[in-house]
Each structure stands twice: as structure tokens, then as C-alpha cells.
Design a protein around this motif. Structure first.
Motif, PDB file in Angstrom:
ATOM      1  N   ASP A 173     -25.935  13.150  35.033  1.00 11.89           N
ATOM      2  CA  ASP A 173     -25.997  13.736  36.352  1.00 11.89           C
ATOM      3  C   ASP A 173     -25.238  12.624  37.653  1.00 11.89           C
ATOM      4  OD1 ASP A 173     -26.098  15.499  38.351  1.00 11.89           O
ATOM      5  OD2 ASP A 173     -28.366  14.982  38.671  1.00 11.89           O
ATOM      6  N   LYS A 174     -24.065  12.997  37.845  1.00  8.24           N
ATOM      7  CA  LYS A 174     -23.384  12.182  38.982  1.00  8.24           C
ATOM      8  C   LYS A 174     -23.307  10.608  38.258  1.00  8.24           C
ATOM      9  CE  LYS A 174     -25.299  14.628  42.765  1.00  8.24           C
ATOM     10  NZ  LYS A 174     -25.988  15.679  42.091  1.00  8.24           N
ATOM     11  N   PRO A 175     -22.740  10.349  37.166  1.00  5.43           N
ATOM     12  CA  PRO A 175     -22.823   9.148  36.536  1.00  5.43           C
ATOM     13  C   PRO A 175     -21.516   8.153  37.278  1.00  5.43           C
ATOM     14  CG  PRO A 175     -21.723  10.605  35.127  1.00  5.43           C
ATOM     15  CD  PRO A 175     -22.285  11.255  36.314  1.00  5.43           C
ATOM     16  N   GLN A 176     -21.632   6.914  37.272  1.00  5.69           N
ATOM     17  CA  GLN A 176     -20.796   5.823  37.800  1.00  5.69           C
ATOM     18  C   GLN A 176     -20.256   4.981  36.564  1.00  5.69           C
ATOM     19  OE1 GLN A 176     -23.321   4.712  41.183  1.00  5.69           O
ATOM     20  NE2 GLN A 176     -21.393   5.249  42.458  1.00  5.69           N
ATOM     21  N   ALA A 177     -18.942   4.870  36.472  1.00  6.04           N
ATOM     22  CA  ALA A 177     -18.627   3.931  35.722  1.00  6.04           C
ATOM     23  C   ALA A 177     -18.801   2.439  35.906  1.00  6.04           C
ATOM     24  CB  ALA A 177     -17.149   3.840  35.584  1.00  6.04           C
ATOM     25  N   GLY A 178     -19.015   1.630  34.980  1.00  7.98           N
ATOM     26  CA  GLY A 178     -19.526   0.230  35.224  1.00  7.98           C
ATOM     27  C   GLY A 178     -21.082   0.114  35.450  1.00  7.98           C
ATOM     28  N   TYR A 179     -21.267  -1.222  35.736  1.00 12.60           N
ATOM     29  CA  TYR A 179     -22.914  -1.563  35.745  1.00 12.60           C
ATOM     30  C   TYR A 179     -23.248  -1.828  37.200  1.00 12.60           C
ATOM     31  CZ  TYR A 179     -22.203  -1.717  30.750  1.00 12.60           C
ATOM     32  OH  TYR A 179     -21.901  -1.684  29.385  1.00 12.60           O
ATOM     33  N   GLN A 180     -23.937  -1.191  37.950  1.00 15.27           N
ATOM     34  CA  GLN A 180     -24.529  -1.176  39.237  1.00 15.27           C
ATOM     35  C   GLN A 180     -25.818  -1.756  39.485  1.00 15.27           C
ATOM     36  OE1 GLN A 180     -23.056   1.975  38.653  1.00 15.27           O
ATOM     37  NE2 GLN A 180     -20.582   1.090  38.723  1.00 15.27           N
ATOM     38  N   HIS A 181     -26.840  -1.309  38.521  1.00 15.22           N
ATOM     39  CA  HIS A 181     -28.006  -1.337  39.015  1.00 15.22           C
ATOM     40  C   HIS A 181     -28.994  -2.367  38.199  1.00 15.22           C
ATOM     41  CE1 HIS A 181     -26.989   2.468  40.869  1.00 15.22           C
ATOM     42  NE2 HIS A 181     -26.419   2.707  39.832  1.00 15.22           N
ATOM     43  N   GLY A 182     -28.520  -3.092  37.065  1.00  7.87           N
ATOM     44  CA  GLY A 182     -29.225  -4.228  36.698  1.00  7.87           C
ATOM     45  C   GLY A 182     -30.492  -3.866  35.737  1.00  7.87           C
ATOM     46  N   SER A 183     -30.413  -2.549  35.077  1.00  8.46           N
ATOM     47  CA  SER A 183     -31.457  -2.216  34.312  1.00  8.46           C
ATOM     48  C   SER A 183     -31.041  -1.303  33.157  1.00  8.46           C
ATOM     49  CB  SER A 183     -32.553  -1.382  34.853  1.00  8.46           C
ATOM     50  OG  SER A 183     -33.565  -1.191  33.848  1.00  8.46           O
ATOM     51  N   TYR A 184     -31.026  -2.068  31.729  1.00 16.13           N
ATOM     52  CA  TYR A 184     -30.478  -1.654  30.720  1.00 16.13           C
ATOM     53  C   TYR A 184     -30.996  -0.872  29.556  1.00 16.13           C
ATOM     54  CZ  TYR A 184     -27.400  -4.594  33.505  1.00 16.13           C
ATOM     55  OH  TYR A 184     -26.607  -5.326  34.513  1.00 16.13           O
ATOM     56  N   MET A 185     -30.417  -0.172  28.644  1.00 15.99           N
ATOM     57  CA  MET A 185     -31.032   0.302  27.639  1.00 15.99           C
ATOM     58  C   MET A 185     -30.205  -0.127  26.160  1.00 15.99           C
ATOM     59  SD  MET A 185     -33.662   2.273  26.089  1.00 15.99           S
ATOM     60  CE  MET A 185     -34.322   3.138  27.565  1.00 15.99           C
ATOM     61  N   TYR A 186     -30.955  -0.811  25.295  1.00 18.56           N
ATOM     62  CA  TYR A 186     -30.071  -1.180  24.193  1.00 18.56           C
ATOM     63  C   TYR A 186     -30.773  -0.352  22.856  1.00 18.56           C
ATOM     64  CZ  TYR A 186     -28.620  -5.068  26.997  1.00 18.56           C
ATOM     65  OH  TYR A 186     -27.809  -5.773  27.793  1.00 18.56           O
ATOM     66  N   GLY A 187     -29.927  -0.396  22.059  1.00 15.84           N
ATOM     67  CA  GLY A 187     -30.487   0.058  20.504  1.00 15.84           C
ATOM     68  C   GLY A 187     -31.200  -1.014  19.903  1.00 15.84           C
ATOM     69  N   ALA A 188     -32.099  -0.396  19.148  1.00 15.87           N
ATOM     70  CA  ALA A 188     -32.962  -1.266  18.218  1.00 15.87           C
ATOM     71  C   ALA A 188     -32.690  -1.480  16.804  1.00 15.87           C
ATOM     72  CB  ALA A 188     -34.443  -0.809  18.141  1.00 15.87           C
ATOM     73  N   GLU A 189     -32.863  -2.951  16.227  1.00 17.00           N
ATOM     74  CA  GLU A 189     -32.536  -3.204  15.018  1.00 17.00           C
ATOM     75  C   GLU A 189     -33.824  -3.764  14.179  1.00 17.00           C
ATOM     76  OE1 GLU A 189     -29.450  -6.059  15.189  1.00 17.00           O
ATOM     77  OE2 GLU A 189     -27.808  -4.653  15.996  1.00 17.00           O
ATOM     78  N   TYR A 190     -33.729  -3.429  12.950  1.00 16.49           N
ATOM     79  CA  TYR A 190     -34.783  -3.872  11.853  1.00 16.49           C
ATOM     80  C   TYR A 190     -34.381  -5.536  11.751  1.00 16.49           C
ATOM     81  CZ  TYR A 190     -36.424   0.736  10.250  1.00 16.49           C
ATOM     82  OH  TYR A 190     -36.629   1.945  10.203  1.00 16.49           O
TER      83      TYR A 190
END
Length: 311
Positions: A173-190
Motif C-alpha cells: 500500500d503506497k510503497p516507496q522504492a529505496g530505504y527511508q525508515h531505518g527498520s528492516y525485515m530479514y529472512g532467517a537461517e538455521y
């Protein structure tokens, strides 16, 4: 001998018509009284007959109503058996049936009306995440399938819990390209587990889940309303149902970001083609540290198990 009320008769036996005739007052009075009684009886009958008619009509109405009520009660008892209780009014007449479903059914005026059917079974239940598996058990509803995500292991901030991120129908919903907000989600690995985890659900030829991405599934179990994850257990308390068991996992103690403890399935799936070491949100087996933990039930350095239960 008294001659009151008789005609005079001569000596020769011939009727003496010249003698005066006495009036017969007693007979006329009797006739008048008889006529009055008859007239009174007719009047009484005229008054009582309508009352008798309406009384009989009211009795017939009550009989019809009792018959209809009895038919309704018999049908309800036949349908519900021992779970039906006949309800009566202050006069002891049956006015309806109370069933095990809590609804009092009164006789209806329309033809063909019967007892209400039982309500449908509830669809509510407990929801939990099955970490490490692509789906739920065959008899459990899978709300969605996904992959485990979280904050980066080297970041100080970000979320402290792992998330099950869906792989299908992702919406923006209303996405913006690039990084503007400083909080990130990463995938998890064993990051560990080659000796502990079962290989039953891993691809052929793979025995070590190291660096593979971790799948997950959100499960809905109908008819149960609570769920709990119990660490250091592989079985559930009496009266609870076991959903799955496995190993307790979390982030590394030396990393900047700390995470929740989650229960990862002991026979995990691996996300195909994800063996490259991308890091991100990392998962390690949790080991007991005795001294702070009581030494007895716990053993120093042993990997902690876990189980997820519902009721």
C-alpha cells in the motif's frame, strides 16, 4: 259432608239449576301458578342457553389447543429424546419444549412448523505457528504458509520476535522504492542442528540444515481455544493435545540483536535453493546453563526440547 266446590243436586237426583253456583277459586289459582312456572322456566332457559353454548365453545377451544400442544410435544420428544423437557404454564398445560440447545419452542399457528434444528458446530479455535514446517498436520487448517523473518543479527534495534511471513498474496500500500525508515525485515537461517534434527522431511541427500532458510505455517485448530509452548518437554499435560515437538531456538548470545525463544519442529522442512549463506535473522539451538538453572532436571550444555499443545 262438605259441598264446597260441587253443583247442588235435588232430592230426586236431578241437577238443581236454580241453586247458586260457587266459584272454583282454587283451580284457577293453580292454573295461574302453573302458567307462571312455565313462563319462568322459559325465561330461565332463554338466559342459560347462551351461557351453556359459550361454555361448551370455550371447552372445545381448550381441547383443540391441548391437542395441538400435545402433537407439538410428541414431535419434539421424538426428535430430541431425553434432551427435551416439557414446559408448562401456571395451569399445568404444556406450552412448549426446552431442548438441550437452550431454545424453548412454542407451538406455532402455521401448519407444518416443527422444532428448530440444532445450531451449527462452532468454527472458532486456537491459532499457533508451526516453525520449521511448510504446512500444518493433515487434519489441521493451514491459514497460510511462509518463511521465518526477523531483525538482522548484528543490529541493535528492530523487532525482538520472529515473524512468519506469507509467500503468497503479498500486498502493498503506497510503497516507496529505496530505504527511508531505518527498520528492516530479514529472512532467517538455521545456524546449527546437524546432529539433532531429523532428516525425514529434508530433501534427499541433505542431512545438515545449516544456512538453509526456515519455512513456517500458521495453523488453526477448530474446537480448541488455548495453546501453549512448553520448553524442556516433548509431551503435553493430561487433557491437552500435542500439535508438534522439536527444539528451542533463538539468536546467538554474542549478537547485537536478541530474539524470542521459539519452538522449531524436530523434523523440519528446508526452503529449496536457499543454502547460500545470506545471514539475516539467525536461529541457534538453545543450551541449558546450570548454576543459574537448577542442576538436576537440567544438564549443563544439553539442547533444550519443546512442545506445542492445544486444548
Amino acid at each position: 259432608m262438605s259441598t264446597k266446590g260441587f253443583m247442588p243436586i235435588g232430592v230426586s237426583g236431578v241437577l238443581d239449576v236454580s241453586a247458586p253456583v260457587k266459584r272454583q277459586k282454587g283451580r284457577r289459582t293453580g292454573l295461574v301458578l302453573l302458567a307462571g312456572v312455565c313462563v319462568g322456566a322459559v325465561a330461565v332457559c332463554a338466559v342459560l342457553m347462551p351461557l351453556v353454548y359459550f361454555t361448551l365453545a370455550d371447552l372445545q377451544t381448550k381441547v383443540d389447543r391441548l391437542s395441538a400442544s400435545d402433537d407439538h410435544v410428541q414431535k419434539a420428544l421424538k426428535l430430541h429424546g431425553d434432551s427435551a423437557v416439557v414446559a408448562t404454564d401456571s395451569l399445568g398445560e404444556a406450552v412448549g419444549v426446552q431442548t438441550a440447545y437452550g431454545n424453548g419452542d412454542r407451538p406455532r399457528r402455521d401448519a407444518g412448523a416443527g422444532v428448530r434444528p440444532p445450531p451449527p458446530p462452532p468454527r472458532t479455535g486456537a491459532v499457533y505457528v508451526r516453525w520449521g514446517r511448510e504446512g500444518c498436520a493433515s487434519d489441521i487448517e493451514t491459514l497460510y504458509k511462509g518463511v521465518v523473518g526477523g531483525g538482522h543479527y548484528s543490529h541493535h534495534g528492530g523487532g525482538g520476535n520472529y515473524q512468519c511471513l506469507p509467500l503468497e498474496d503479498v500486498e502493498w500500500d503506497k510503497p516507496q522504492a529505496g530505504y527511508q525508515h531505518g527498520s528492516y525485515m530479514y529472512g532467517a537461517e538455521y545456524q546449527s542442528g546437524n546432529a539433532q534434527f531429523s532428516t525425514d522431511n529434508m530433501p534427499d541427500g541433505i542431512s545438515n540444515p545449516l544456512n538453509y532458510d526456515i519455512p513456517c505455517a500458521v495453523c488453526h485448530v477448530v474446537g480448541r481455544f488455548a495453546h501453549v509452548m512448553i520448553p524442556a518437554r516433548l509431551s503435553c499435560p493430561q487433557g491437552w493435545s500435542k500439535e508438534y515437538s522439536g527444539y528451542l531456538m533463538s539468536s546467538h548470545h554474542g549478537h547485537q540483536s536478541n530474539k524470542d525463544f521459539i519452538c522449531v519442529d524436530g523434523a523440519p522442512n528446508l526452503v529449496q535453493g536457499s543454502a547460500s549463506d545470506q545471514n539475516g535473522a539467525l536461529l541457534y539451538l538453545v543450551e541449558a546453563q546450570c548454576g543459574s538453572l537448577p542442576n538436576g532436571p537440567y544438564v549443563n550444555g544439553y539442547e533444550l526440547t519443546c512442545v506445542v499443545c492445544t486444548k
